[in-house]
Design a protein around this motif. Structure first.
Motif, PDB file in Angstrom:
ATOM      1  N   MET A   1       1.008  -1.222  -0.286  1.00 30.20           N
ATOM      2  CA  MET A   1       0.328  -0.043  -0.397  1.00 30.20           C
ATOM      3  C   MET A   1       1.053   0.957  -0.405  1.00 30.20           C
ATOM      4  SD  MET A   1      -3.206   0.528   0.066  1.00 30.20           S
ATOM      5  CE  MET A   1      -4.635   1.964  -0.014  1.00 30.20           C
ATOM      6  N   ALA A   2       1.769   1.007   0.966  1.00 33.78           N
ATOM      7  CA  ALA A   2       2.834   2.373   1.031  1.00 33.78           C
ATOM      8  C   ALA A   2       3.678   2.641  -0.584  1.00 33.78           C
ATOM      9  CB  ALA A   2       3.485   2.333   1.878  1.00 33.78           C
ATOM     10  N   LEU A   3       4.132   1.591  -1.020  1.00 34.61           N
ATOM     11  CA  LEU A   3       4.745   1.429  -2.567  1.00 34.61           C
ATOM     12  C   LEU A   3       3.865   2.180  -3.655  1.00 34.61           C
ATOM     13  CD1 LEU A   3       7.388   0.799  -3.756  1.00 34.61           C
ATOM     14  CD2 LEU A   3       6.300  -1.047  -4.520  1.00 34.61           C
ATOM     15  N   ALA A   4       2.354   1.863  -3.733  1.00 28.89           N
ATOM     16  CA  ALA A   4       1.375   2.192  -4.548  1.00 28.89           C
ATOM     17  C   ALA A   4       1.677   3.471  -3.975  1.00 28.89           C
ATOM     18  CB  ALA A   4       0.103   1.432  -4.788  1.00 28.89           C
ATOM     19  N   SER A   5       1.014   4.270  -2.901  1.00 33.16           N
ATOM     20  CA  SER A   5       0.932   5.650  -2.705  1.00 33.16           C
ATOM     21  C   SER A   5       1.821   6.308  -3.145  1.00 33.16           C
ATOM     22  CB  SER A   5       1.208   6.189  -1.166  1.00 33.16           C
ATOM     23  OG  SER A   5      -0.660   5.322  -0.717  1.00 33.16           O
ATOM     24  N   LEU A   6       3.156   5.416  -3.079  1.00 30.92           N
ATOM     25  CA  LEU A   6       5.100   6.431  -3.097  1.00 30.92           C
ATOM     26  C   LEU A   6       4.793   6.654  -4.611  1.00 30.92           C
ATOM     27  CD1 LEU A   6       7.704   7.269  -2.538  1.00 30.92           C
ATOM     28  CD2 LEU A   6       8.231   5.384  -2.648  1.00 30.92           C
ATOM     29  N   THR A   7       4.068   5.997  -5.613  1.00 30.24           N
ATOM     30  CA  THR A   7       4.382   5.575  -6.865  1.00 30.24           C
ATOM     31  C   THR A   7       3.354   7.218  -7.380  1.00 30.24           C
ATOM     32  OG1 THR A   7       4.863   3.051  -6.609  1.00 30.24           O
ATOM     33  CG2 THR A   7       3.661   3.829  -9.152  1.00 30.24           C
ATOM     34  N   ILE A   8       2.110   6.737  -6.997  1.00 25.75           N
ATOM     35  CA  ILE A   8       1.295   7.709  -7.337  1.00 25.75           C
ATOM     36  C   ILE A   8       2.042   9.297  -7.265  1.00 25.75           C
ATOM     37  CG2 ILE A   8      -0.496   8.528  -6.911  1.00 25.75           C
ATOM     38  CD1 ILE A   8      -1.869   6.156  -6.151  1.00 25.75           C
ATOM     39  N   LEU A   9       2.604   9.580  -6.075  1.00 23.61           N
ATOM     40  CA  LEU A   9       3.410  10.585  -5.030  1.00 23.61           C
ATOM     41  C   LEU A   9       4.303  10.996  -6.478  1.00 23.61           C
ATOM     42  CD1 LEU A   9       2.880  11.246  -1.755  1.00 23.61           C
ATOM     43  CD2 LEU A   9       1.720  12.106  -3.634  1.00 23.61           C
ATOM     44  N   LEU A  10       4.841  10.416  -7.213  1.00 27.04           N
ATOM     45  CA  LEU A  10       6.146  10.489  -7.458  1.00 27.04           C
ATOM     46  C   LEU A  10       4.818  10.595  -8.951  1.00 27.04           C
ATOM     47  CD1 LEU A  10       8.987   7.716  -7.166  1.00 27.04           C
ATOM     48  CD2 LEU A  10       9.003  10.124  -6.738  1.00 27.04           C
ATOM     49  N   ILE A  11       4.686  10.217  -9.742  1.00 27.21           N
ATOM     50  CA  ILE A  11       4.085  10.451 -10.691  1.00 27.21           C
ATOM     51  C   ILE A  11       3.130  11.493 -10.758  1.00 27.21           C
ATOM     52  CG2 ILE A  11       2.666   9.450 -12.695  1.00 27.21           C
ATOM     53  CD1 ILE A  11       2.966   6.712 -11.603  1.00 27.21           C
ATOM     54  N   LEU A  12       2.473  12.183  -9.710  1.00 29.29           N
ATOM     55  CA  LEU A  12       1.736  13.677  -9.737  1.00 29.29           C
ATOM     56  C   LEU A  12       3.239  14.230  -9.366  1.00 29.29           C
ATOM     57  CD1 LEU A  12      -0.972  12.879  -7.245  1.00 29.29           C
ATOM     58  CD2 LEU A  12      -1.138  12.730  -9.765  1.00 29.29           C
ATOM     59  N   ALA A  13       4.347  14.443  -8.558  1.00 29.04           N
ATOM     60  CA  ALA A  13       5.315  14.990  -8.922  1.00 29.04           C
ATOM     61  C   ALA A  13       5.870  15.208 -10.546  1.00 29.04           C
ATOM     62  CB  ALA A  13       6.045  14.755  -8.216  1.00 29.04           C
ATOM     63  N   GLY A  14       6.095  14.402 -11.224  1.00 24.70           N
ATOM     64  CA  GLY A  14       6.737  14.740 -12.529  1.00 24.70           C
ATOM     65  C   GLY A  14       5.625  15.515 -13.631  1.00 24.70           C
ATOM     66  N   TYR A  15       4.675  15.042 -13.336  1.00 23.87           N
ATOM     67  CA  TYR A  15       3.766  15.568 -14.149  1.00 23.87           C
ATOM     68  C   TYR A  15       3.640  17.126 -13.639  1.00 23.87           C
ATOM     69  CZ  TYR A  15      -1.033  17.026 -16.380  1.00 23.87           C
ATOM     70  OH  TYR A  15      -1.855  17.262 -17.435  1.00 23.87           O
ATOM     71  N   ALA A  16       3.915  17.836 -12.765  1.00 24.32           N
ATOM     72  CA  ALA A  16       3.608  19.026 -12.253  1.00 24.32           C
ATOM     73  C   ALA A  16       5.220  19.387 -12.685  1.00 24.32           C
ATOM     74  CB  ALA A  16       3.257  18.701 -10.533  1.00 24.32           C
ATOM     75  N   LEU A  17       6.064  18.910 -12.388  1.00 21.24           N
ATOM     76  CA  LEU A  17       7.310  19.576 -13.381  1.00 21.24           C
ATOM     77  C   LEU A  17       6.876  19.618 -14.779  1.00 21.24           C
ATOM     78  CD1 LEU A  17       9.927  17.412 -11.056  1.00 21.24           C
ATOM     79  CD2 LEU A  17       9.282  20.376 -11.128  1.00 21.24           C
ATOM     80  N   LEU A  18       6.225  18.724 -15.368  1.00 17.58           N
ATOM     81  CA  LEU A  18       5.898  18.294 -17.253  1.00 17.58           C
ATOM     82  C   LEU A  18       5.423  20.143 -17.184  1.00 17.58           C
ATOM     83  CD1 LEU A  18       6.442  17.377 -19.621  1.00 17.58           C
ATOM     84  CD2 LEU A  18       4.287  16.160 -19.019  1.00 17.58           C
ATOM     85  N   CYS A  19       4.201  20.161 -16.303  1.00 22.67           N
ATOM     86  CA  CYS A  19       3.668  21.167 -16.227  1.00 22.67           C
ATOM     87  C   CYS A  19       4.271  22.993 -16.013  1.00 22.67           C
ATOM     88  CB  CYS A  19       1.979  21.605 -15.691  1.00 22.67           C
ATOM     89  SG  CYS A  19       1.272  19.978 -16.305  1.00 22.67           S
ATOM     90  N   SER A  20       5.061  22.570 -15.032  1.00 22.68           N
ATOM     91  CA  SER A  20       5.696  23.646 -15.355  1.00 22.68           C
ATOM     92  C   SER A  20       6.673  24.116 -16.279  1.00 22.68           C
ATOM     93  CB  SER A  20       6.186  23.946 -13.643  1.00 22.68           C
ATOM     94  OG  SER A  20       7.421  22.573 -13.263  1.00 22.68           O
ATOM     95  N   ALA A  21       7.335  22.934 -16.767  1.00 22.94           N
ATOM     96  CA  ALA A  21       8.049  23.558 -17.473  1.00 22.94           C
ATOM     97  C   ALA A  21       8.338  23.439 -19.098  1.00 22.94           C
ATOM     98  CB  ALA A  21       9.815  21.831 -17.503  1.00 22.94           C
TER      99      ALA A  21
END
Length: 80
Positions: A1-21
């Motif tokens: 469960m913790a691994l899935a949450s961490l994966t989702i947070l990493l994907i969202l952080a990557g998308y946020a960086l993509l949207c800002s760049a």
């Protein structure tokens, strides 16, 4: 469960960086051409009408960037 949450947070952080760049992405309807392509009777490609979604630019504002801008404007108007 913790691994899935961490994966989702990493994907969202990557998308946020993509949207800002790179706030603009390729239009999915015209695939970045800005117009539709058609073929004539001989099978040769021809330029069609201007894309209505991107208004002929071939680029559209990403959904994440639109959400970020809306949240920023709401925050700005609420703190004045």
């Amino acid at each position: 469960m913790a691994l899935a949450s961490l994966t989702i947070l990493l994907i969202l952080a990557g998308y946020a960086l993509l949207c800002s760049a790179a706030p603009f992405g390729t239009c999915r309807k015209c695939r970045g051409f800005g117009f539709a392509t058609h073929t004539d009777r001989k099978g040769r490609p021809q330029r069609g009408k201007r894309c209505r979604r991107c208004k002929g630019h071939g680029k559209r504002l990403r959904t994440g960037r639109r959400l970020f801008t809306t949240a920023r404007v709401t925050h700005r108007t609420g703190t004045r």
